[in-house]
Structures are given as structure tokens and as C-alpha cells.
Design a protein around this motif. Sequence first.
Motif, mmCIF file in Angstrom:
data_model
loop_
_atom_site.group_PDB
_atom_site.id
_atom_site.type_symbol
_atom_site.label_atom_id
_atom_site.label_comp_id
_atom_site.label_asym_id
_atom_site.label_seq_id
_atom_site.Cartn_x
_atom_site.Cartn_y
_atom_site.Cartn_z
ATOM 1 N N GLY A 15 71.203 36.671 96.348
ATOM 2 C CA GLY A 15 70.020 36.309 95.580
ATOM 3 C C GLY A 15 68.813 35.999 96.439
ATOM 4 N N GLY A 16 69.010 35.895 97.739
ATOM 5 C CA GLY A 16 67.931 35.561 98.650
ATOM 6 C C GLY A 16 67.106 36.770 99.058
ATOM 7 N N SER A 17 66.168 36.520 99.966
ATOM 8 C CA SER A 17 65.242 37.563 100.419
ATOM 9 C C SER A 17 65.164 37.607 101.939
ATOM 10 C CB SER A 17 63.834 37.299 99.874
ATOM 11 O OG SER A 17 63.812 37.332 98.472
ATOM 12 N N LEU A 18 64.850 38.792 102.435
ATOM 13 C CA LEU A 18 64.576 38.994 103.859
ATOM 14 C C LEU A 18 63.491 40.053 103.979
ATOM 15 C CD1 LEU A 18 68.010 39.220 105.749
ATOM 16 C CD2 LEU A 18 66.247 37.471 106.051
ATOM 17 N N ARG A 19 62.748 39.982 105.068
ATOM 18 C CA ARG A 19 61.738 40.999 105.353
ATOM 19 C C ARG A 19 61.983 41.569 106.738
ATOM 20 N NH1 ARG A 19 55.401 40.669 106.823
ATOM 21 N NH2 ARG A 19 54.643 42.485 105.648
ATOM 22 N N LEU A 20 62.208 42.861 106.792
ATOM 23 C CA LEU A 20 62.392 43.555 108.064
ATOM 24 C C LEU A 20 61.078 44.200 108.489
ATOM 25 C CD1 LEU A 20 65.803 45.392 107.462
ATOM 26 C CD2 LEU A 20 65.394 43.044 108.217
ATOM 27 N N SER A 21 60.884 44.247 109.797
ATOM 28 C CA SER A 21 59.717 44.915 110.361
ATOM 29 C C SER A 21 60.179 45.905 111.422
ATOM 30 C CB SER A 21 58.769 43.910 111.025
ATOM 31 O OG SER A 21 58.302 42.956 110.107
ATOM 32 N N CYS A 22 59.406 46.963 111.593
ATOM 33 C CA CYS A 22 59.695 47.946 112.630
ATOM 34 C C CYS A 22 58.374 48.426 113.207
ATOM 35 C CB CYS A 22 60.474 49.117 112.061
ATOM 36 S SG CYS A 22 60.693 50.493 113.213
ATOM 37 N N ALA A 23 58.179 48.148 114.498
ATOM 38 C CA ALA A 23 56.952 48.545 115.175
ATOM 39 C C ALA A 23 57.227 49.753 116.064
ATOM 40 C CB ALA A 23 56.412 47.395 116.009
ATOM 41 N N GLY A 49 65.129 53.839 101.925
ATOM 42 C CA GLY A 49 63.854 54.264 101.364
ATOM 43 C C GLY A 49 62.935 54.787 102.443
ATOM 44 N N THR A 50 61.918 55.532 102.006
ATOM 45 C CA THR A 50 60.940 56.085 102.931
ATOM 46 C C THR A 50 59.538 55.904 102.383
ATOM 47 O OG1 THR A 50 61.076 58.287 101.920
ATOM 48 C CG2 THR A 50 62.518 57.853 103.810
ATOM 49 N N ILE A 51 58.565 55.994 103.293
ATOM 50 C CA ILE A 51 57.164 55.948 102.896
ATOM 51 C C ILE A 51 56.401 56.951 103.734
ATOM 52 C CG2 ILE A 51 56.722 53.976 104.445
ATOM 53 C CD1 ILE A 51 54.588 53.079 102.341
ATOM 54 N N ARG A 52 55.629 57.821 103.062
ATOM 55 C CA ARG A 52 54.853 58.815 103.773
ATOM 56 C C ARG A 52 53.503 58.240 104.210
ATOM 57 N NH1 ARG A 52 55.298 63.976 99.837
ATOM 58 N NH2 ARG A 52 53.231 63.133 99.367
ATOM 59 N N SER A 53 52.796 59.005 104.988
ATOM 60 C CA SER A 53 51.502 58.540 105.496
ATOM 61 C C SER A 53 50.494 58.360 104.364
ATOM 62 C CB SER A 53 50.950 59.521 106.529
ATOM 63 O OG SER A 53 50.907 60.833 106.008
ATOM 64 N N ASP A 54 50.706 59.055 103.228
ATOM 65 C CA ASP A 54 49.804 58.891 102.086
ATOM 66 C C ASP A 54 50.227 57.744 101.172
ATOM 67 O OD1 ASP A 54 51.089 61.705 100.056
ATOM 68 O OD2 ASP A 54 52.043 59.906 100.874
ATOM 69 N N GLY A 55 51.291 57.024 101.562
ATOM 70 C CA GLY A 55 51.744 55.873 100.786
ATOM 71 C C GLY A 55 52.810 56.185 99.761
ATOM 72 N N ASN A 56 53.155 57.441 99.596
ATOM 73 C CA ASN A 56 54.197 57.824 98.642
ATOM 74 C C ASN A 56 55.548 57.294 99.099
ATOM 75 O OD1 ASN A 56 56.298 59.631 97.374
ATOM 76 N ND2 ASN A 56 54.461 60.394 96.375
ATOM 77 N N THR A 57 56.260 56.636 98.182
ATOM 78 C CA THR A 57 57.542 56.028 98.532
ATOM 79 C C THR A 57 58.699 56.674 97.778
ATOM 80 O OG1 THR A 57 57.226 54.317 96.844
ATOM 81 C CG2 THR A 57 56.559 53.781 99.098
ATOM 82 N N THR A 68 61.181 46.814 98.649
ATOM 83 C CA THR A 68 59.858 47.442 98.699
ATOM 84 C C THR A 68 59.524 47.807 100.139
ATOM 85 O OG1 THR A 68 59.097 46.114 96.821
ATOM 86 C CG2 THR A 68 57.416 47.178 98.170
ATOM 87 N N ILE A 69 59.137 49.053 100.338
ATOM 88 C CA ILE A 69 58.700 49.524 101.657
ATOM 89 C C ILE A 69 57.179 49.566 101.682
ATOM 90 C CG2 ILE A 69 58.616 51.530 103.194
ATOM 91 C CD1 ILE A 69 61.380 52.233 102.386
ATOM 92 N N SER A 70 56.625 49.126 102.804
ATOM 93 C CA SER A 70 55.182 49.237 103.014
ATOM 94 C C SER A 70 54.940 49.570 104.486
ATOM 95 C CB SER A 70 54.467 47.943 102.626
ATOM 96 O OG SER A 70 54.946 46.853 103.402
ATOM 97 N N ARG A 71 53.716 49.997 104.772
ATOM 98 C CA ARG A 71 53.410 50.315 106.165
ATOM 99 C C ARG A 71 51.973 49.945 106.478
ATOM 100 N NH1 ARG A 71 54.081 56.744 106.907
ATOM 101 N NH2 ARG A 71 52.760 56.491 108.759
ATOM 102 N N ASP A 72 51.748 49.600 107.748
ATOM 103 C CA ASP A 72 50.426 49.319 108.266
ATOM 104 C C ASP A 72 50.136 50.400 109.299
ATOM 105 O OD1 ASP A 72 48.187 48.406 109.689
ATOM 106 O OD2 ASP A 72 48.740 46.314 109.427
ATOM 107 N N ASN A 73 49.351 51.388 108.909
ATOM 108 C CA ASN A 73 49.110 52.527 109.783
ATOM 109 C C ASN A 73 48.347 52.128 111.047
ATOM 110 O OD1 ASN A 73 50.425 54.418 108.129
ATOM 111 N ND2 ASN A 73 48.593 54.683 106.867
ATOM 112 N N ALA A 74 47.505 51.117 110.949
ATOM 113 C CA ALA A 74 46.744 50.673 112.119
ATOM 114 C C ALA A 74 47.662 50.064 113.173
ATOM 115 C CB ALA A 74 45.681 49.670 111.705
ATOM 116 N N LYS A 75 48.760 49.482 112.718
ATOM 117 C CA LYS A 75 49.702 48.837 113.639
ATOM 118 C C LYS A 75 50.950 49.679 113.884
ATOM 119 C CE LYS A 75 48.405 44.096 112.361
ATOM 120 N NZ LYS A 75 48.904 42.789 111.834
ATOM 121 N N ASN A 76 51.015 50.873 113.274
ATOM 122 C CA ASN A 76 52.209 51.727 113.389
ATOM 123 C C ASN A 76 53.474 50.935 113.071
ATOM 124 O OD1 ASN A 76 50.731 54.010 114.106
ATOM 125 N ND2 ASN A 76 50.891 53.583 116.298
#
Length: 121
Positions: A15-23, A49-57, A68-76
Amino acid sequence: QVQLVESGGGLVQPGGSLRLSCAVSGTIYNIYVMGWYRQAPGKQRELVGTIRSDGNTNYADSVKGRFTISRDNAKNTVYLQMNSLKPEDTAVYYCNAALKVSIWDPHTNYWGQGTQVTVSS
């Protein structure tokens, strides 16, 4: 040289949450698709899951509505927000990026080293 470095794994109760990051670092011209895969003991690696450069998931049915997948293109950097975690989400989570190191090169897949996520009471 391209490197993918994941962070954010750990132990969480059901029931808990975690947030993963990948640089992603190194010589990069363009990152087309970024994504997360996971591998549980004794099982094959599977798409989360995947996310394209146009934000399509795109998500696996087993995580739709919870992850939920998200990306910060400025930070890769790509993120995976995981909510309502279940014991069956326990696995090593791997980051993946399909990218070009120069305009002349084809897109190539790169993988992170993996981060353990354990869901248990």
C-alpha cells in the motif's frame, strides 16, 4: 561513455509508495525512449512502462493506474512513481534508454545496474 544510474529503491509496506529515478550521463545526442523494466526472482525481465521524447507513455496492465512514468529532458532523467505497491511488485527494477550518441549513430539500448524494490510487511 553512456551511463544510467538508478536510485530510490528500498523496502516498503504493501500500500506504500516509492519513487525511482534514473539519470543518463555521457555523450548523448538524443534520447528517444526511456523506460523501466523489472525482474523478479525466477522470472524473466518484463516491461513496466516507457515514455517517449514526446511524452507518450505506455504501461504494463499490471501497473496501470498505480505507477506513473515521467521524464525531465533537460536533466536526461526518467522517474517512476509507484503507488499502492503490492508484494508482487517486488523485483529488481532496471532503467532503459534508447538513445543516439551522435547524429550519425543509430539508436542503441542502454541499461542501468538495477535497484531492488521489496514490498513486504
